[in-house]
Design a protein around this motif. Sequence first.
Motif, short mmCIF file in Angstrom:
data_model
loop_
_atom_site.label_atom_id
_atom_site.label_comp_id
_atom_site.label_asym_id
_atom_site.label_seq_id
_atom_site.Cartn_x
_atom_site.Cartn_y
_atom_site.Cartn_z
N TRP A 1 -6.51 -2.95 13.52
CA TRP A 1 -7.32 -3.17 12.33
C TRP A 1 -8.31 -2.03 12.15
O TRP A 1 -8.50 -1.54 11.03
CB TRP A 1 -8.07 -4.50 12.44
N TYR A 2 -8.96 -1.61 13.22
CA TYR A 2 -9.94 -0.52 13.15
C TYR A 2 -9.28 0.80 12.78
O TYR A 2 -9.81 1.58 11.98
CB TYR A 2 -10.68 -0.37 14.48
N ILE A 3 -8.09 1.05 13.33
CA ILE A 3 -7.36 2.28 13.02
C ILE A 3 -6.99 2.31 11.54
O ILE A 3 -7.22 3.30 10.84
CB ILE A 3 -6.11 2.40 13.91
N THR A 4 -6.47 1.20 11.04
CA THR A 4 -6.08 1.13 9.63
C THR A 4 -7.29 1.24 8.72
O THR A 4 -7.26 1.93 7.68
CB THR A 4 -5.34 -0.19 9.35
N HIS A 5 -8.38 0.58 9.10
CA HIS A 5 -9.61 0.62 8.29
C HIS A 5 -10.12 2.05 8.16
O HIS A 5 -10.41 2.53 7.05
CB HIS A 5 -10.66 -0.28 8.93
N ASN A 6 -10.24 2.76 9.27
CA ASN A 6 -10.74 4.13 9.25
C ASN A 6 -9.78 5.06 8.51
O ASN A 6 -10.21 5.98 7.81
CB ASN A 6 -10.99 4.63 10.66
N ARG A 7 -8.47 4.81 8.64
CA ARG A 7 -7.48 5.62 7.93
C ARG A 7 -7.62 5.43 6.42
O ARG A 7 -7.52 6.37 5.65
CB ARG A 7 -6.09 5.25 8.41
N ARG A 8 -7.86 4.19 5.98
CA ARG A 8 -8.04 3.94 4.55
C ARG A 8 -9.28 4.62 4.02
O ARG A 8 -9.27 5.19 2.91
CB ARG A 8 -8.13 2.43 4.29
N LEU A 9 -10.38 4.58 4.78
CA LEU A 9 -11.60 5.26 4.36
C LEU A 9 -11.38 6.76 4.23
O LEU A 9 -11.82 7.40 3.26
CB LEU A 9 -12.74 4.98 5.34
N LYS A 10 -10.68 7.34 5.20
CA LYS A 10 -10.40 8.77 5.17
C LYS A 10 -9.52 9.11 3.97
O LYS A 10 -9.75 10.11 3.27
CB LYS A 10 -9.70 9.18 6.47
N ALA A 11 -8.52 8.28 3.70
CA ALA A 11 -7.63 8.52 2.56
C ALA A 11 -8.40 8.44 1.25
O ALA A 11 -8.17 9.23 0.33
CB ALA A 11 -6.48 7.51 2.58
N MET A 12 -9.33 7.50 1.15
CA MET A 12 -10.14 7.41 -0.08
C MET A 12 -11.01 8.64 -0.26
O MET A 12 -11.12 9.18 -1.37
CB MET A 12 -11.01 6.15 -0.05
N SER B 1 -3.18 12.91 9.35
CA SER B 1 -1.80 12.78 9.80
C SER B 1 -0.88 12.63 8.60
O SER B 1 -1.34 12.49 7.46
CB SER B 1 -1.67 11.55 10.71
N ASP B 2 0.43 12.63 8.85
CA ASP B 2 1.39 12.44 7.76
C ASP B 2 1.21 11.06 7.12
O ASP B 2 1.36 10.91 5.91
CB ASP B 2 2.82 12.58 8.29
N THR B 3 0.88 10.06 7.93
CA THR B 3 0.66 8.71 7.40
C THR B 3 -0.53 8.67 6.46
O THR B 3 -0.48 8.07 5.39
CB THR B 3 0.44 7.72 8.55
N THR B 4 -1.61 9.35 6.83
CA THR B 4 -2.80 9.38 5.98
C THR B 4 -2.50 10.16 4.70
O THR B 4 -2.95 9.76 3.62
CB THR B 4 -3.98 10.01 6.73
N CYS B 5 -1.73 11.23 4.78
CA CYS B 5 -1.35 11.98 3.58
C CYS B 5 -0.55 11.08 2.64
O CYS B 5 -0.74 11.12 1.42
CB CYS B 5 -0.54 13.21 3.95
#
Length: 84
Positions: free
Chosen positions: A23-34, A69-73
Amino acid sequence: MLIDLPYTPLAKRPLPAGRPRDWYITHNRRLKAMRLAIALLDSGVYAPTQAHNHKIRATADMVGIHPPSDTTCHMVRALMRYSR
């Protein structure tokens, strides 16, 4: 309404405890993507087809964010696609 003060971010609060690590990994990844999607839009990249991984990583370097990462892109392009 006239705004004469520069934007100041809200004070950060700690994340809620007791959630699974994913959950924390996904949350931080979403913030970075935004943050990256906003930076790309500000720089004139309006279509997800214009936002290649290289362009997203160059924008991250320009803004001062660690290379995504590729996922964040992929998430950045998805945010740009569905923001309309």
